[in-house]
Enzyme design. Structure first.
Site, short mmCIF file in Angstrom:
data_model
loop_
_atom_site.label_atom_id
_atom_site.label_comp_id
_atom_site.label_asym_id
_atom_site.label_seq_id
_atom_site.Cartn_x
_atom_site.Cartn_y
_atom_site.Cartn_z
N THR A 1 0.81 -1.22 0.00
CA THR A 1 0.00 0.00 0.00
C THR A 1 0.84 1.26 0.00
O THR A 1 0.34 2.33 -0.38
CB THR A 1 -0.94 0.03 1.22
OG1 THR A 1 -0.18 -0.05 2.42
CG2 THR A 1 -1.95 -1.11 1.16
N HIS B 1 9.88 -1.22 2.35
CA HIS B 1 9.85 -1.36 3.80
C HIS B 1 9.80 -2.83 4.17
O HIS B 1 9.21 -3.65 3.46
CB HIS B 1 8.67 -0.61 4.43
CG HIS B 1 7.34 -0.91 3.81
ND1 HIS B 1 6.94 -0.34 2.62
CD2 HIS B 1 6.31 -1.69 4.21
CE1 HIS B 1 5.71 -0.77 2.32
NE2 HIS B 1 5.32 -1.60 3.28
P1 AMP Z 1 2.27 -2.43 3.08
O1 AMP Z 1 0.81 -2.72 3.04
O2 AMP Z 1 3.15 -3.64 3.08
O3 AMP Z 1 2.65 -1.44 1.98
O4 AMP Z 1 2.55 -1.75 4.48
C1 AMP Z 1 2.33 -0.41 4.74
C2 AMP Z 1 2.21 -0.28 6.23
O5 AMP Z 1 2.39 1.08 6.57
C3 AMP Z 1 0.86 -0.71 6.80
O6 AMP Z 1 1.07 -1.76 7.74
C4 AMP Z 1 0.33 0.57 7.47
O7 AMP Z 1 -0.36 0.32 8.68
C5 AMP Z 1 1.61 1.35 7.69
N1 AMP Z 1 1.45 2.79 7.76
C6 AMP Z 1 0.81 3.59 6.86
N2 AMP Z 1 0.89 4.87 7.25
C7 AMP Z 1 1.60 4.89 8.42
C8 AMP Z 1 2.01 5.91 9.31
N3 AMP Z 1 1.70 7.21 9.10
N4 AMP Z 1 2.71 5.56 10.42
C9 AMP Z 1 3.01 4.27 10.66
N5 AMP Z 1 2.67 3.25 9.83
C10 AMP Z 1 1.95 3.56 8.73
#
Ligand code: AMP
Ligand code: ZN
Length: 121
Positions: free
Chosen positions: A102, A107
């Site tokens: 997302t 990461h």
């Molecule tokens: P992915 O779905 O692998 O791209 O992981 C993105 C992650 O970023 C998800 O687990 C979200 O909960 C996390 N995330 C998105 N925005 C934030 C934020 N502002 N602070 C901390 N985590 C976030």
């Protein structure tokens, strides 16, 4: 505030690294930044991101593998020790839409503090 290489103003993780968006920082050095996931999926859920804006695992190559990605895994192991994840932990990187990525900034999720199921998908 941190310097971001290849800063992308539309990227939430670039803005977190820069300090524009608040985060619960766990670790930082010249190459990477780690903070707690805002929507934790386990008792310990930490994201480790490179300070350079690299979209995903698909952009890892011979130029960044050793200095950046190798280093990130050393940091992952250190964070897991510091967090007391003696029982083990899972490291996940979602790459692209089919994996449910997302945020298009590379990461690694560190997930731990609970006994996980055998299924990965
Ligand atoms: P992915 O779905 O692998 O791209 O992981 C993105 C992650 O970023 C998800 O687990 C979200 O909960 C996390 N995330 C998105 N925005 C934030 C934020 N502002 N602070 C901390 N985590 C976030
Ligand atoms: Zn970014």
């Amino acid at each position: 505030m941190s310097d971001v290489l290849n800063f992308d103003e539309n990227c939430v993780f670039c803005r977190i690294i820069k300090g524009d968006i608040p985060s619960a920082k766990v670790y930082e050095d010249e190459l990477c930044y780690a903070f707690r996931d805002i929507n934790p999926q386990a008792p310990t859920h930490i994201l480790v991101v490179p300070k350079a804006h690299i979209q995903s695992v698909a952009e890892i190559d011979g130029e960044n593998e050793a200095l950046l990605v190798g280093h990130m895994f050393t940091v992952i192991a250190k964070i897991a020790r510091d967090e007391g994840l003696e029982g083990g932990y899972r490291v996940i990187s979602n790459c692209g839409p089919d994996a449910g990525q997302t945020v298009p900034h590379l990461h690694f999720h560190i997930l731990g503090g609970v006994k996980m199921g055998e299924r990965m998908v």
